[in-house]
Design an enzyme around this catalytic site. Structure first.
Site, mmCIF file in Angstrom:
data_model
loop_
_atom_site.group_PDB
_atom_site.id
_atom_site.type_symbol
_atom_site.label_atom_id
_atom_site.label_comp_id
_atom_site.label_asym_id
_atom_site.label_seq_id
_atom_site.Cartn_x
_atom_site.Cartn_y
_atom_site.Cartn_z
ATOM 1 C CB CYS A 2 -0.860 0.039 1.242
ATOM 2 S SG CYS A 2 -1.826 -1.438 1.491
ATOM 3 N NE ARG A 27 4.673 1.791 -1.112
ATOM 4 C CZ ARG A 27 5.518 1.939 -0.114
ATOM 5 N NH1 ARG A 27 6.646 2.580 -0.309
ATOM 6 N NH2 ARG A 27 5.260 1.452 1.078
ATOM 7 C CD1 TRP A 74 -0.147 -5.793 -3.615
ATOM 8 C CD2 TRP A 74 0.071 -6.521 -1.505
ATOM 9 N NE1 TRP A 74 0.372 -7.060 -3.654
ATOM 10 C CE2 TRP A 74 0.515 -7.533 -2.385
ATOM 11 C CE3 TRP A 74 0.110 -6.757 -0.138
ATOM 12 C CZ2 TRP A 74 0.997 -8.751 -1.933
ATOM 13 C CZ3 TRP A 74 0.590 -7.977 0.314
ATOM 14 C CH2 TRP A 74 1.023 -8.957 -0.584
ATOM 15 C CG ASN A 98 1.853 0.295 4.106
ATOM 16 O OD1 ASN A 98 1.685 -0.900 3.916
ATOM 17 N ND2 ASN A 98 3.034 0.886 3.938
ATOM 18 N N GLY A 99 -0.037 -1.880 5.880
ATOM 19 C CA GLY A 99 0.438 -2.861 6.847
ATOM 20 C C GLY A 99 -0.686 -3.751 7.338
ATOM 21 C CD GLU A 480 16.604 -13.331 -9.904
ATOM 22 O OE1 GLU A 480 16.076 -13.733 -8.860
ATOM 23 O OE2 GLU A 480 16.319 -12.241 -10.426
ATOM 24 C CE LYS A 484 13.161 -11.640 -11.416
ATOM 25 N NZ LYS A 484 13.913 -10.900 -10.413
ATOM 26 C CD GLU A 487 9.362 -11.814 -9.872
ATOM 27 O OE1 GLU A 487 8.802 -11.279 -8.910
ATOM 28 O OE2 GLU A 487 10.575 -11.716 -10.074
ATOM 29 C CG HIS A 503 19.611 -36.703 -5.420
ATOM 30 N ND1 HIS A 503 20.072 -37.934 -5.006
ATOM 31 C CD2 HIS A 503 20.692 -36.018 -5.858
ATOM 32 C CE1 HIS A 503 21.383 -37.984 -5.162
ATOM 33 N NE2 HIS A 503 21.781 -36.839 -5.686
ATOM 34 C CE LYS A 602 11.145 -2.715 -7.524
ATOM 35 N NZ LYS A 602 11.857 -3.869 -8.113
HETATM 36 C C1 F6R Z 1 11.677 -10.672 -7.412
HETATM 37 C C2 F6R Z 1 11.723 -9.584 -6.466
HETATM 38 C C3 F6R Z 1 11.562 -9.903 -5.024
HETATM 39 C C4 F6R Z 1 12.463 -8.975 -4.171
HETATM 40 C C5 F6R Z 1 12.161 -9.191 -2.696
HETATM 41 C C6 F6R Z 1 13.058 -8.345 -1.807
HETATM 42 O O1 F6R Z 1 11.881 -10.226 -8.707
HETATM 43 O O2 F6R Z 1 11.864 -8.458 -6.831
HETATM 44 O O3 F6R Z 1 11.817 -11.237 -4.748
HETATM 45 O O4 F6R Z 1 13.789 -9.243 -4.466
HETATM 46 O O5 F6R Z 1 10.819 -8.856 -2.440
HETATM 47 O O6 F6R Z 1 12.861 -7.004 -2.044
HETATM 48 P P1 F6R Z 1 13.930 -5.940 -1.581
HETATM 49 O O7 F6R Z 1 15.157 -6.167 -2.377
HETATM 50 O O8 F6R Z 1 13.297 -4.607 -1.871
HETATM 51 O O9 F6R Z 1 14.173 -6.161 -0.119
#
Ligand code: F6R
Length: 607
Positions: A2, A27, A74, A98-99, A480, A484, A487, A503, A602
């Site tokens: 949020c 965000r 959010w 927010n939260g 990773e 990627k 998501e 395994h 974000k």
């Molecule tokens: C994936 C992604 C998330 C962030 C994670 C940590 O693409 O962006 O997995 O890496 O939420 O976020 P930060 O780096 O802002 O602590």
């Protein structure tokens, strides 16, 4: 997560609130709303979905108040409907949040037993109810907020207004970030300095447990103990320009393309190019040579950067490293060595679990070092020492350039640590730094293959499941790549250490499952290739990421993305790029919302 904005203005504030909310869009959110105070009334407009829906509502039915609060939500409690969108109103009170209010269920029960009726499924409404009841019982707005805050558990930020108090805006922070912006005869509140940048650069960051009562000309701030206190005002460096996509279709595409440049900027901070040495700041209050162990915590992509760093620190600095995801680490009460060093990694610098891990490490007497991209973030402010990544604003929800910049900082730190510990010679440092400074050039070469990668992504876009395999230092890049892809394209993907395949996961292999194999020409190359052959023998469709000169009949049977030949030390920085491109193009072909994928935020300020 949020986003919160509040303005005590001198002209109608609705348009400015929407502008500020736009700056918080990155965000992640799924509904938005705004309320202003006008002629003793609260006017409110809310809409599910993107901000443009809220703007449509405001066009149909404008708000003219000179004071207001706005919110991008959010969803945590209750679906992202108009009814659950903030602001929430009870009686004369209007509120954005927010939260998470962790004890909302018991508070709600208590309020219902006392005759309250609820209009939403949100946890926020209990806060509005509590404040409204306290007001109705004769308390002043400040008193009503103060007594309500004392009852709330969880991590949250709040902005609250009162119908009959057009010159009062109350904000509170516990866990989630909140900043006050000082204007000329105006006051602002926002989730971060970025939201407030068009209005002011004079910012006061609230500390945990603080709450603040603002009028257009004053600020009264109270700490967690309820004592009136003063917090410093700082001058924010955040630009008021809204970051744009340039010529790119999505922020993510732009951010992938920017990597050679921003990795270069980051290197420039930590590398002495002439001497081919790492520059560690003098202000380090610990000596790597005296450390027995390093603890790294982070979440998601940032945690994968930490996992790569484990290989670097252990191999070159001979320093044992423990890496854990922050959501697990924060609760497992890990014993930590006296005077040890804890590194936390975070793009946003606001991730709730990473912040909690940092605080735990501090409480255990650790030196703390934060690798962050947002220099004014809470984690940056609370860590003993900050190593910034110079990625610039990262707007796409999926982290790309922040990741490679985190790797860059960690590589520099690992080399610096290796030198301080006497674990590498000056020649070796020279060799490693020389390899590292070549990374931006190699990344630029890889980006030139985007069209070819997009063709491969087209084939992958039809798959239901995709596996990523890597070994050693590139095992985290397999993780990773899978993260990627899943998501942003919503294709199910898993990353595995190539040696782990037989395994269990090999049971998944058939001709419908693409397997992306990350195989630089390092000492594990032959082993990875053997694992790849095991997959091929079972009909798996292989996409091999390896060096252009890694010839051999075996490879001609597979789709291949060629990566420039480089010192294997920097391979994670290079192989990160094609896996990002694969995910991006698969998502574009499928047609998902690349920059704001469903359900994701974000800046993850709740646990
Ligand atoms: C994936 C992604 C998330 C962030 C994670 C940590 O693409 O962006 O997995 O890496 O939420 O976020 P930060 O780096 O802002 O602590």
């Amino acid at each position: 997560m949020c986003g919160i904005v509040g303005i005590l203005g001198t002209k109608p504030v609705a348009a400015d609130i929407v502008d500020a909310l736009r700056r918080l869009e990155y965000r992640g959110y799924d509904s938005a709303g705004i309320a202003t105070l006008e002629n003793g009334k609260i006017g409110r407009r809310r809409a599910p979905g993107k901000l443009r829906n809220l703007e449509d509502r405001l066009r149909e039915s404008p708000l003219d108040g000179l004071a207001g609060i706005g919110h991008t939500r959010w969803a945590t409690h209750g679906a992202p409907t108009e009814g659950n969108a903030h602001p929430h109103m009870v009686g004369d009170v209007v509120i954005v949040h927010n939260g998470i209010i962790e004890n909302f269920a018991e508070l709600k029960q208590e309020l219902i037993a006392d005759g309250a009726t609820f209009e939403t499924q949100t946890d926020t409404e209990v806060v509005a109810q509590l404040v409204a009841r306290a007001r109705a019982g004769g308390m002043s707005p400040r008193e009503a907020v103060r007594t309500t805050l004392a009852r709330l558990e969880g991590a949250f930020a709040l902005a609250i207004m009162f119908r009959d108090e057009p010159d009062l805006l109350i904000g509170a922070r516990k866990g989630a970030p909140l900043a006050v912006g000082h204007g000329e005869g105006q006051m602002f509140i926002g989730s971060d300095a970025m939201a407030l940048a068009p209005f002011t650069n004079r910012i006061t960051y609230l500390e945990d447990g603080d709450w603040v009562a603002l009028t257009r000309r004053s600020m009264e701030l109270y700490d967690v103990e309820g004592r009136q206190t003063v917090r410093p005002m700082s001058f924010s460096q955040v630009s008021s320009n809204l970051v744009d996509k340039g010529n790119h279709r999505h922020f993510m595409a732009k951010e992938i393309a920017e990597q050679p440049e921003v990795v270069g900027h980051t290197l420039a901070e930590y590398v002495d190019f002439a001497e081919r040495k790492i520059r560690l700041p003098d202000k380090l209050r610990f000596d790597f040579a005296k450390l027995d162990r390093l603890t790294i915590t982070a979440c998601g992509t940032a945690a994968y950067a930490g996992l790569v760093a484990k290989y670097w620190f252990e191999r070159f600095a001979r320093l044992p490293v423990e890496v854990d995801i922050a959501s697990e680490f924060r609760y497992r009460e890990a014993p930590l060595p006296k005077n040890g060093l804890a590194i936390v990694i975070s793009q946003s610098g606001e991730t709730a679990d990473t912040l909690a891990a940092l605080r735990y490490c501090k409480s255990q007497g650790q030196h703390t070092l934060a690798i962050v991209n947002v220099p004014e973030s809470t984690i940056a402010r609370e860590a003993e020492i900050v190593f910034r990544t110079y990625a610039g604003p990262e707007i796409g929800v999926a982290s790309t350039k922040a990741f490679t910049c985190q790797l860059t900082v960690l590589a520099c730190l690992a080399i610096g640590a290796a030198r301080q510990r006497g674990a590498i010679s000056a020649e070796k440092e020279n060799e490693l730094v020389s390899a590292l400074v070549e990374a931006p050039r190699h990344m630029a070469e890889i980006l030139k293959q985007e069209k070819h990668v997009a063709d491969i992504a087209k084939q992958i876009s039809h798959a239901r499941d995709v596996l990523f395999l890597g070994r050693g230092i590139n095992y985290p890049i397999a993780l990773e790549g899978a993260l990627k892809l899943k998501e942003i394209s919503y294709i199910h993907a898993e990353g595995y250490a190539a040696g782990e395949l037989k395994h269990g996961p090999i049971a998944l292999i058939d001709e419908t499952v693409p397997v992306i194999v990350i195989a630089p020409r390092d000492e594990l190359y032959e082993k990875t290739v053997s694992n790849m052959e095991e997959v091929a023998a079972r009909g798996g469709r292989i996409v091999l990421l390896t060096e252009a000169d890694a010839a051999g009949a075996a490879h001609d049977r597979f789709e291949r993305i060629s990566i420039p030949h480089a010192n294997p030390f920097i391979s994670p920085l290079l192989y990160a790029v094609p896996v990002q491109l694969l995910a991006y193009h698969a998502a574009v072909i499928i047609g998902t919302d690349v920059d704001q994928p469903r359900n994701l935020a974000k800046s993850v300020t709740v646990e």
